[in-house]
Design an enzyme around this catalytic site. Structure first.
Site, PDB file in Angstrom:
ATOM      1  N   GLU A  57      29.276  27.318  12.719  1.00  0.00           N
ATOM      2  CA  GLU A  57      29.652  28.686  12.350  1.00  0.00           C
ATOM      3  C   GLU A  57      28.415  29.559  12.188  1.00  0.00           C
ATOM      4  O   GLU A  57      28.414  30.733  12.590  1.00  0.00           O
ATOM      5  CB  GLU A  57      30.473  28.660  11.062  1.00  0.00           C
ATOM      6  CG  GLU A  57      31.865  28.088  11.289  1.00  0.00           C
ATOM      7  CD  GLU A  57      32.633  27.823  10.011  1.00  0.00           C
ATOM      8  OE1 GLU A  57      33.806  28.259   9.932  1.00  0.00           O
ATOM      9  OE2 GLU A  57      32.091  27.179   9.102  1.00  0.00           O
ATOM     10  N   ALA A 105      28.808  22.102   5.985  1.00  0.00           N
ATOM     11  CA  ALA A 105      28.791  22.469   4.577  1.00  0.00           C
ATOM     12  C   ALA A 105      28.662  21.195   3.751  1.00  0.00           C
ATOM     13  O   ALA A 105      28.974  20.099   4.215  1.00  0.00           O
ATOM     14  CB  ALA A 105      30.059  23.235   4.212  1.00  0.00           C
ATOM     15  N   GLU A 153      36.232  19.663  10.498  1.00  0.00           N
ATOM     16  CA  GLU A 153      36.929  19.959   9.240  1.00  0.00           C
ATOM     17  C   GLU A 153      38.298  19.297   9.130  1.00  0.00           C
ATOM     18  O   GLU A 153      38.688  18.852   8.043  1.00  0.00           O
ATOM     19  CB  GLU A 153      37.075  21.483   9.069  1.00  0.00           C
ATOM     20  CG  GLU A 153      35.807  22.187   8.594  1.00  0.00           C
ATOM     21  CD  GLU A 153      34.883  22.572   9.737  1.00  0.00           C
ATOM     22  OE1 GLU A 153      33.929  23.343   9.487  1.00  0.00           O
ATOM     23  OE2 GLU A 153      35.106  22.110  10.876  1.00  0.00           O
ATOM     24  N   GLY A 201      30.064  24.205   9.187  1.00  0.00           N
ATOM     25  CA  GLY A 201      29.355  25.424   8.800  1.00  0.00           C
ATOM     26  C   GLY A 201      28.106  25.667   9.607  1.00  0.00           C
ATOM     27  O   GLY A 201      27.683  26.810   9.779  1.00  0.00           O
TER      28      GLY A 201
END
Length: 260
Positions: free
Chosen positions: A114, A66, A134, A111
Protein backbone atom coordinates in the site's frame (compact mmCIF):
# COMPACT_ATOMS: atom_id res chain seq x y z
CA UNK A 1 11.46 14.45 19.05
CA UNK A 2 13.99 12.61 16.93
CA UNK A 3 12.73 9.78 14.75
CA UNK A 4 13.48 6.27 15.92
CA UNK A 5 12.31 4.38 12.85
CA UNK A 6 12.61 6.77 9.90
CA UNK A 7 15.87 7.96 8.36
CA UNK A 8 16.01 10.96 6.03
CA UNK A 9 18.93 12.20 3.97
CA UNK A 10 18.79 15.19 1.61
CA UNK A 11 21.24 15.88 -1.21
CA UNK A 12 20.94 17.75 -4.53
CA UNK A 13 17.22 18.31 -4.12
CA UNK A 14 16.49 14.63 -3.42
CA UNK A 15 15.30 13.35 -0.03
CA UNK A 16 15.84 9.64 0.62
CA UNK A 17 13.46 8.39 3.29
CA UNK A 18 14.17 4.95 4.76
CA UNK A 19 11.87 2.90 6.98
CA UNK A 20 14.45 1.65 9.46
CA UNK A 21 13.18 -1.41 11.33
CA UNK A 22 15.19 -4.18 9.65
CA UNK A 23 14.79 -6.49 12.64
CA UNK A 24 11.02 -6.44 12.00
CA UNK A 25 11.37 -6.35 8.20
CA UNK A 26 10.42 -2.65 8.44
CA UNK A 27 6.87 -3.44 9.54
CA UNK A 28 4.55 -0.47 9.99
CA UNK A 29 3.16 0.24 13.43
CA UNK A 30 1.46 3.36 14.78
CA UNK A 31 4.76 4.96 15.75
CA UNK A 32 6.36 4.34 12.36
CA UNK A 33 3.34 5.77 10.56
CA UNK A 34 3.43 8.84 12.78
CA UNK A 35 7.13 9.40 12.17
CA UNK A 36 6.70 8.88 8.43
CA UNK A 37 3.82 11.34 8.29
CA UNK A 38 5.82 14.01 10.13
CA UNK A 39 8.86 13.42 7.91
CA UNK A 40 6.85 13.70 4.71
CA UNK A 41 5.08 16.84 5.95
CA UNK A 42 8.43 18.50 6.66
CA UNK A 43 9.74 17.51 3.23
CA UNK A 44 6.65 18.93 1.55
CA UNK A 45 7.39 22.27 3.20
CA UNK A 46 11.13 22.18 2.41
CA UNK A 47 11.90 24.30 -0.65
CA UNK A 48 15.28 22.57 -0.99
CA UNK A 49 13.58 19.24 -1.73
CA UNK A 50 12.16 18.49 -5.17
CA UNK A 51 11.79 14.69 -5.13
CA UNK A 52 11.45 11.99 -2.46
CA UNK A 53 12.75 8.41 -2.65
CA UNK A 54 11.11 5.95 -0.26
CA UNK A 55 12.79 2.65 0.62
CA UNK A 56 13.33 0.16 3.42
CA UNK A 57 16.45 -0.66 5.43
CA UNK A 58 18.33 -3.87 4.68
CA UNK A 59 18.18 -6.22 1.73
CA UNK A 60 15.21 -8.37 2.76
CA UNK A 61 12.29 -5.98 2.77
CA UNK A 62 10.94 -2.66 1.60
CA UNK A 63 8.15 -2.96 4.15
CA UNK A 64 6.89 -6.46 4.94
CA UNK A 65 3.50 -5.22 6.12
CA UNK A 66 1.78 -3.71 9.10
CA UNK A 67 2.95 -4.86 12.53
CA UNK A 68 0.84 -7.94 13.30
CA UNK A 69 1.91 -8.01 16.95
CA UNK A 70 0.40 -4.56 17.41
CA UNK A 71 -2.73 -5.32 15.38
CA UNK A 72 -3.41 -8.60 17.21
CA UNK A 73 -4.27 -6.66 20.37
CA UNK A 74 -6.62 -4.16 18.69
CA UNK A 75 -10.38 -4.02 19.10
CA UNK A 76 -12.74 -2.81 16.36
CA UNK A 77 -12.40 0.87 17.24
CA UNK A 78 -8.60 0.66 17.42
CA UNK A 79 -8.44 -1.24 14.13
CA UNK A 80 -10.54 1.45 12.44
CA UNK A 81 -8.35 4.19 13.88
CA UNK A 82 -5.19 2.39 12.72
CA UNK A 83 -6.61 2.09 9.20
CA UNK A 84 -7.47 5.78 9.16
CA UNK A 85 -3.95 6.66 10.29
CA UNK A 86 -2.43 4.59 7.50
CA UNK A 87 -4.83 6.00 4.92
CA UNK A 88 -3.99 9.54 5.99
CA UNK A 89 -0.30 8.88 5.28
CA UNK A 90 -1.04 7.29 1.89
CA UNK A 91 -3.35 10.10 0.83
CA UNK A 92 -0.83 12.72 1.91
CA UNK A 93 1.82 11.06 -0.26
CA UNK A 94 -0.54 11.08 -3.22
CA UNK A 95 -1.38 14.75 -2.68
CA UNK A 96 2.20 15.95 -2.11
CA UNK A 97 3.39 18.38 -4.76
CA UNK A 98 6.68 16.48 -4.84
CA UNK A 99 6.97 13.15 -6.66
CA UNK A 100 7.67 10.11 -4.51
CA UNK A 101 9.65 7.20 -5.97
CA UNK A 102 9.39 3.81 -4.27
CA UNK A 103 12.56 1.69 -4.34
CA UNK A 104 11.11 -1.70 -3.43
CA UNK A 105 13.95 -3.86 -2.18
CA UNK A 106 12.56 -7.26 -1.22
CA UNK A 107 9.19 -7.87 0.41
CA UNK A 108 6.39 -5.33 -0.12
CA UNK A 109 3.42 -6.96 1.53
CA UNK A 110 0.20 -5.63 2.97
CA UNK A 111 0.86 -2.11 4.26
CA UNK A 112 4.19 -2.16 2.46
CA UNK A 113 2.55 -2.67 -0.91
CA UNK A 114 0.00 0.00 0.00
CA UNK A 115 2.90 2.34 0.75
CA UNK A 116 4.44 1.63 -2.64
CA UNK A 117 1.11 2.09 -4.43
CA UNK A 118 0.80 5.56 -2.92
CA UNK A 119 4.06 6.56 -4.64
CA UNK A 120 4.24 8.06 -8.13
CA UNK A 121 6.77 5.57 -9.53
CA UNK A 122 7.68 2.09 -8.31
CA UNK A 123 11.05 0.50 -9.09
CA UNK A 124 11.50 -3.04 -7.76
CA UNK A 125 14.54 -5.22 -7.19
CA UNK A 126 14.60 -8.54 -9.00
CA UNK A 127 14.09 -10.38 -5.71
CA UNK A 128 11.03 -8.37 -4.72
CA UNK A 129 7.84 -10.13 -3.60
CA UNK A 130 4.57 -8.24 -3.57
CA UNK A 131 1.14 -9.10 -2.27
CA UNK A 132 -1.77 -8.56 0.08
CA UNK A 133 -1.84 -11.42 2.61
CA UNK A 134 -4.48 -9.77 4.82
CA UNK A 135 -7.22 -12.33 4.10
CA UNK A 136 -4.96 -15.05 5.50
CA UNK A 137 -5.18 -13.12 8.79
CA UNK A 138 -8.94 -12.68 8.61
CA UNK A 139 -8.86 -9.01 7.58
CA UNK A 140 -8.53 -6.91 4.40
CA UNK A 141 -6.06 -4.28 3.21
CA UNK A 142 -6.82 -1.18 5.26
CA UNK A 143 -4.46 1.53 4.04
CA UNK A 144 -6.13 2.06 0.65
CA UNK A 145 -4.93 -1.13 -1.03
CA UNK A 146 -8.33 -2.29 -2.30
CA UNK A 147 -8.84 1.09 -3.95
CA UNK A 148 -5.39 1.89 -5.32
CA UNK A 149 -4.61 -1.55 -6.73
CA UNK A 150 -7.95 -1.87 -8.52
CA UNK A 151 -7.50 1.58 -10.05
CA UNK A 152 -3.97 0.75 -11.14
CA UNK A 153 -4.34 -2.72 -12.69
CA UNK A 154 -8.11 -3.17 -12.96
CA UNK A 155 -10.55 -4.91 -10.62
CA UNK A 156 -10.12 -8.47 -11.93
CA UNK A 157 -6.41 -8.79 -11.26
CA UNK A 158 -6.76 -6.84 -8.02
CA UNK A 159 -9.42 -9.28 -6.86
CA UNK A 160 -7.23 -12.25 -7.77
CA UNK A 161 -4.32 -10.93 -5.74
CA UNK A 162 -6.34 -9.72 -2.76
CA UNK A 163 -8.75 -12.66 -2.50
CA UNK A 164 -5.99 -15.28 -2.74
CA UNK A 165 -3.53 -13.59 -0.39
CA UNK A 166 -0.71 -14.86 -2.57
CA UNK A 167 2.58 -13.15 -3.33
CA UNK A 168 3.77 -12.40 -6.85
CA UNK A 169 7.36 -11.92 -7.94
CA UNK A 170 8.80 -8.76 -9.45
CA UNK A 171 8.48 -9.95 -13.05
CA UNK A 172 4.77 -10.70 -12.70
CA UNK A 173 4.29 -7.36 -10.93
CA UNK A 174 5.93 -5.72 -13.94
CA UNK A 175 3.78 -7.65 -16.40
CA UNK A 176 0.64 -6.70 -14.49
CA UNK A 177 1.62 -3.04 -14.36
CA UNK A 178 2.09 -2.86 -10.59
CA UNK A 179 5.70 -1.66 -10.90
CA UNK A 180 7.40 0.53 -13.50
CA UNK A 181 10.64 -1.39 -13.85
CA UNK A 182 12.62 -4.27 -12.34
CA UNK A 183 16.37 -4.04 -11.80
CA UNK A 184 19.04 -6.02 -9.98
CA UNK A 185 18.97 -5.30 -6.26
CA UNK A 186 22.47 -3.84 -6.35
CA UNK A 187 21.31 -1.32 -8.97
CA UNK A 188 18.01 -0.33 -7.34
CA UNK A 189 19.19 2.66 -5.29
CA UNK A 190 21.09 4.13 -8.24
CA UNK A 191 18.10 3.61 -10.54
CA UNK A 192 15.79 5.52 -8.22
CA UNK A 193 18.36 8.25 -7.68
CA UNK A 194 18.91 8.72 -11.42
CA UNK A 195 15.21 9.35 -11.99
CA UNK A 196 14.97 11.58 -8.92
CA UNK A 197 17.86 13.75 -10.13
CA UNK A 198 16.36 13.94 -13.61
CA UNK A 199 13.07 15.16 -12.16
CA UNK A 200 14.79 17.57 -9.78
CA UNK A 201 16.35 19.43 -12.72
CA UNK A 202 12.92 20.45 -13.96
CA UNK A 203 10.67 23.24 -12.72
CA UNK A 204 9.23 22.09 -9.39
CA UNK A 205 6.01 24.01 -9.98
CA UNK A 206 5.48 22.32 -13.33
CA UNK A 207 6.18 18.88 -11.90
CA UNK A 208 3.90 19.51 -8.93
CA UNK A 209 1.07 20.77 -11.12
CA UNK A 210 1.49 17.77 -13.43
CA UNK A 211 1.14 15.45 -10.44
CA UNK A 212 -1.90 17.42 -9.29
CA UNK A 213 -3.51 17.12 -12.74
CA UNK A 214 -2.93 13.36 -12.94
CA UNK A 215 -3.96 12.44 -9.39
CA UNK A 216 -7.08 14.61 -9.28
CA UNK A 217 -7.98 14.01 -12.91
CA UNK A 218 -8.32 10.29 -12.27
CA UNK A 219 -11.40 11.04 -10.18
CA UNK A 220 -13.02 13.20 -12.87
CA UNK A 221 -14.71 12.57 -16.17
CA UNK A 222 -12.37 12.97 -19.12
CA UNK A 223 -13.93 16.29 -20.11
CA UNK A 224 -13.65 17.63 -16.56
CA UNK A 225 -10.06 16.42 -16.46
CA UNK A 226 -9.31 18.34 -19.64
CA UNK A 227 -10.81 21.49 -18.15
CA UNK A 228 -8.84 21.03 -14.95
CA UNK A 229 -5.63 20.50 -16.89
CA UNK A 230 -6.16 23.66 -18.94
CA UNK A 231 -6.77 25.73 -15.80
CA UNK A 232 -3.49 24.54 -14.24
CA UNK A 233 -1.73 25.11 -17.56
CA UNK A 234 -2.93 28.70 -17.56
CA UNK A 235 -1.95 29.35 -13.94
CA UNK A 236 1.64 28.34 -14.68
CA UNK A 237 1.94 31.18 -17.20
CA UNK A 238 1.83 33.57 -14.24
CA UNK A 239 4.95 32.04 -12.70
CA UNK A 240 8.60 33.03 -12.85
CA UNK A 241 9.51 29.43 -13.66
CA UNK A 242 7.49 29.53 -16.88
CA UNK A 243 9.20 32.75 -17.93
CA UNK A 244 12.62 31.33 -17.06
CA UNK A 245 12.02 27.98 -18.75
CA UNK A 246 10.86 29.45 -22.04
CA UNK A 247 13.48 32.23 -22.03
CA UNK A 248 16.19 29.64 -21.44
CA UNK A 249 14.91 27.56 -24.35
CA UNK A 250 14.88 30.54 -26.74
CA UNK A 251 18.31 31.65 -25.53
CA UNK A 252 19.70 28.11 -25.75
CA UNK A 253 20.86 27.95 -22.16
CA UNK A 254 20.10 25.82 -19.11
CA UNK A 255 17.07 27.01 -17.15
CA UNK A 256 17.57 28.09 -13.54
CA UNK A 257 14.25 27.32 -11.90
CA UNK A 258 13.39 28.83 -8.53
CA UNK A 259 10.06 27.18 -7.80
CA UNK A 260 8.24 30.52 -8.08
Amino acid sequence: MENQNILCEIAEGVATVTVNRPGSLNALNSQVLGELECTLYKLEQDAAVSVVILTGAGEKAFVAGADIKEMAEMNSFEGHRFALQGQRVMLFMEKMTKPVIAAVNGYALGGGLELALACDVIYASDNAKLGFPEVTLGIIPGFGGTQNLARLIGPNRAKELIYSGRMINAQKALAWGVVNEVVAQAELAAKALDLAREIAKNGSLGVGYAKNAIVNGLNMTKEDGFRYESSLFGVLFATADQKEGMSAFVEKRKAQFQGK
